[in-house]
Motif scaffolding. Sequence first.
Motif, short mmCIF file in Angstrom:
data_model
loop_
_atom_site.label_atom_id
_atom_site.label_comp_id
_atom_site.label_asym_id
_atom_site.label_seq_id
_atom_site.Cartn_x
_atom_site.Cartn_y
_atom_site.Cartn_z
N THR A 18 44.21 26.77 47.88
CA THR A 18 45.35 26.97 46.98
C THR A 18 44.86 27.43 45.62
O THR A 18 45.42 28.37 45.04
N ARG A 21 43.96 31.10 45.39
CA ARG A 21 45.05 32.08 45.33
C ARG A 21 45.38 32.49 43.90
O ARG A 21 46.05 33.49 43.68
N LEU A 22 44.93 31.72 42.93
CA LEU A 22 45.19 32.04 41.52
C LEU A 22 44.28 33.18 41.07
O LEU A 22 43.11 33.23 41.45
N GLU A 26 45.13 33.48 35.65
CA GLU A 26 45.94 32.29 35.93
C GLU A 26 45.08 31.02 35.87
O GLU A 26 45.51 30.00 35.34
N SER A 59 54.01 31.68 37.29
CA SER A 59 53.30 32.06 38.50
C SER A 59 52.40 30.93 38.99
O SER A 59 52.34 30.64 40.19
N ARG A 62 54.47 28.13 40.54
CA ARG A 62 54.95 28.55 41.86
C ARG A 62 53.82 28.50 42.90
O ARG A 62 53.98 27.97 43.99
N LYS A 63 52.67 29.06 42.57
CA LYS A 63 51.56 29.12 43.52
C LYS A 63 51.01 27.73 43.87
O LYS A 63 50.57 27.50 44.99
N ASP A 65 52.81 25.09 43.85
CA ASP A 65 53.93 24.35 44.43
C ASP A 65 54.12 23.00 43.74
O ASP A 65 54.23 21.96 44.39
#
Length: 90
Positions: A18, A21-22, A26, A59, A62-63, A65
Amino acid sequence: MTAVADNRPFDVSVDRETLARLTGREREVLRHLAKGESNRVLARNLGIAERTVRAHVTSVVRKLDVGSRFEAGLVAFHHYAALAEESTSS
């Protein structure tokens, strides 16, 4: 009155996948959130517009969660070393 923590415990367990993914920016924003910086201070420190910071924070939330920038900051606080490690290896 019931405290928020009683209703929704903060689960800051996020796996490396997870975090991966940034984007680099970010992750950088997320590390600053761990320090409790406001959008204005964060923007000044990164040399970007405050509006851009808000977009990055949205962002990230959201990423990851999570429900808020506060929870994102908790994630960053608990995974600060991994975030710093990933930014140097990218």
